[in-house]
Design an enzyme around this catalytic site. Structure first.
Site, mmCIF file in Angstrom:
data_model
loop_
_atom_site.group_PDB
_atom_site.id
_atom_site.type_symbol
_atom_site.label_atom_id
_atom_site.label_comp_id
_atom_site.label_asym_id
_atom_site.label_seq_id
_atom_site.Cartn_x
_atom_site.Cartn_y
_atom_site.Cartn_z
ATOM 1 C CB SER A 114 4.789 -1.451 12.223
ATOM 2 O OG SER A 114 4.428 0.109 12.303
ATOM 3 N N GLY B 109 2.628 -0.986 4.178
ATOM 4 C CA GLY B 109 2.676 0.226 3.775
ATOM 5 C C GLY B 109 4.314 0.908 3.753
ATOM 6 C CG HIS C 214 -6.251 2.141 5.140
ATOM 7 N ND1 HIS C 214 -5.709 2.886 5.944
ATOM 8 C CD2 HIS C 214 -5.200 1.326 5.066
ATOM 9 C CE1 HIS C 214 -4.293 2.719 6.540
ATOM 10 N NE2 HIS C 214 -4.009 1.678 5.818
ATOM 11 C CG ASN D 192 -1.886 1.048 1.228
ATOM 12 O OD1 ASN D 192 -1.761 1.943 0.584
ATOM 13 N ND2 ASN D 192 -2.371 1.396 2.622
ATOM 14 C CD1 TRP D 193 3.708 0.891 -2.660
ATOM 15 C CD2 TRP D 193 3.855 1.990 -4.640
ATOM 16 N NE1 TRP D 193 4.493 0.298 -3.666
ATOM 17 C CE2 TRP D 193 4.642 0.587 -4.739
ATOM 18 C CE3 TRP D 193 3.634 2.691 -5.922
ATOM 19 C CZ2 TRP D 193 5.137 0.350 -5.941
ATOM 20 C CZ3 TRP D 193 4.415 2.246 -6.905
ATOM 21 C CH2 TRP D 193 5.043 1.013 -7.102
ATOM 22 C CE LYS D 194 -0.245 3.598 4.554
ATOM 23 N NZ LYS D 194 -0.296 3.503 5.924
ATOM 24 C CD GLU E 45 -3.697 -2.249 7.402
ATOM 25 O OE1 GLU E 45 -2.520 -2.484 6.979
ATOM 26 O OE2 GLU E 45 -4.237 -1.297 7.286
ATOM 27 N N GLY F 226 2.292 2.366 10.651
ATOM 28 C CA GLY F 226 3.201 3.543 10.300
ATOM 29 C C GLY F 226 4.064 4.118 11.646
ATOM 30 C CD GLU G 196 -2.940 5.535 6.486
ATOM 31 O OE1 GLU G 196 -3.110 5.633 5.307
ATOM 32 O OE2 GLU G 196 -2.105 5.295 7.162
HETATM 33 P P1 PGA Z 1 2.626 0.625 7.769
HETATM 34 O O1 PGA Z 1 1.403 0.649 6.920
HETATM 35 O O2 PGA Z 1 3.365 -0.950 7.220
HETATM 36 O O3 PGA Z 1 3.480 1.846 7.399
HETATM 37 O O4 PGA Z 1 2.087 0.365 9.195
HETATM 38 C C1 PGA Z 1 0.377 -0.198 6.702
HETATM 39 C C2 PGA Z 1 -1.028 0.085 6.303
HETATM 40 O O5 PGA Z 1 -1.384 1.204 6.444
HETATM 41 O O6 PGA Z 1 -1.786 -0.567 5.470
#
Ligand code: PGA
Length: 264
Positions: A226, A247, A107, A21-23, A179, A185, A109
């Protein structure tokens, strides 16, 4: 319409899956460069469904870069409506037409920053199935919910609200990504024992929503939060865990490859 635009690689359920997931972390040039490195580094990996979720405008050029390499594409989001006057939205049908086999849905976010509520998430699941896209439903508790002992109830609620009365289920496959919000993150990941516990919670919720058979045969479970090349081995091997949603560690092709290699 591009000639080979719907040639994504359908996910054979029960296989291992790793999603990047490159966001909105990279600009256009950096995204295209990373896609080239992915192709170089990951094309020889077998037995693993690799999926990249770039920003929408990059899906078509990245599909061209991947070419015959077996790397699938996912939307980071999908509209809750099939078509019409919804400024700024991208439909599941369009995602499918440009070669996506998947879409992330719910997600944290988006739940947090874009006020995406359960009702909308439910509609996105319905739209995904209608267009022939496999949804990757993200669930997980916040730090506050974790600390107040509300984790299990939060996960059960999110699953029920997103998935009850989805007509396509239980005949279709679904990917559930656990998640925890506090792990995304932050460099802090879930404890192995907690992940094992949450798997049981998800199993109970989906078995009562549909059936245990549905859970066993149609549900793939991912962990996200993470994940990196050092901690992946802590989780890998947990019963029912099919893979990871990554991510930060997916923004570096070598690091992502190191995760993938450990899943072989
Ligand atoms: P992260 O993000 O690996 O940076 O914790 C995971 C995600 O949001 O899918």
């Amino acid at each position: 319409m591009r000639k080979n635009s719907i040639n994504y690689f359908p996910y054979n359920f029960m296989q291992k899956i790793l999603i990047a997931n490159w966001k909105m972390n990279l600009d256009v040039e950096k995204s295209l460069n990373l896609a080239k490195q992915y192709k170089k580094n990951l094309r020889t990996l077998k037995g693993l469904e690799l999926v990249v979720a770039p920003s929408i405008p990059l899906i078509i050029p990245i599909k061209d870069i991947f070419g015959s390499a077996k790397i699938s594409l996912s939307g980071q989001n999908v509209a809750a409506f099939s078509e019409g006057a919804y400024t700024g939205e991208v439909s599941a049908k369009m995602l499918k037409q440009i070669g996506c086999g998947y879409s992330l849905v719910g997600h944290s976010e988006r739940r947090q920053h874009l006020v995406e509520a359960d009702e909308m998430i439910h509609k996105k699941i319905v739209q995904s199935y209608a267009a022939g896209i496999t949804p990757v439903l993200c669930v997980g508790e916040s730090l506050k919910e974790k600390e107040s002992g509300g984790r299990d109830a939060v996960i059960i609620n999110q699953l029920q609200r997103a998935l009850s009365k989805v007509e396509a289920l239980p005949d279709k496959e679904i990917i559930i990504a656990y998640e925890p919000v506090w792990a995304i993150g932050t460099g802090v990941s879930v404890e192995r024992e907690d992940l094992i516990h949450v798997e049981r919670i998800i199993k109970r919720a989906l078995s009562s929503l549909y059936s245990e058979n549905f859970y066993n045969e149609k549900v793939s479970l991912l962990y996200g939060g993470s994940v990196n090349s050092v901690n992946v081995s802590v989780f890998w091997g947990i019963d029912k865990l099919a893979g990871f949603l990554v991510g930060t560690s997916s923004l570096e092709a070598n690091e992502f490859l190191k995760i993938a290699i450990q899943m072989k």
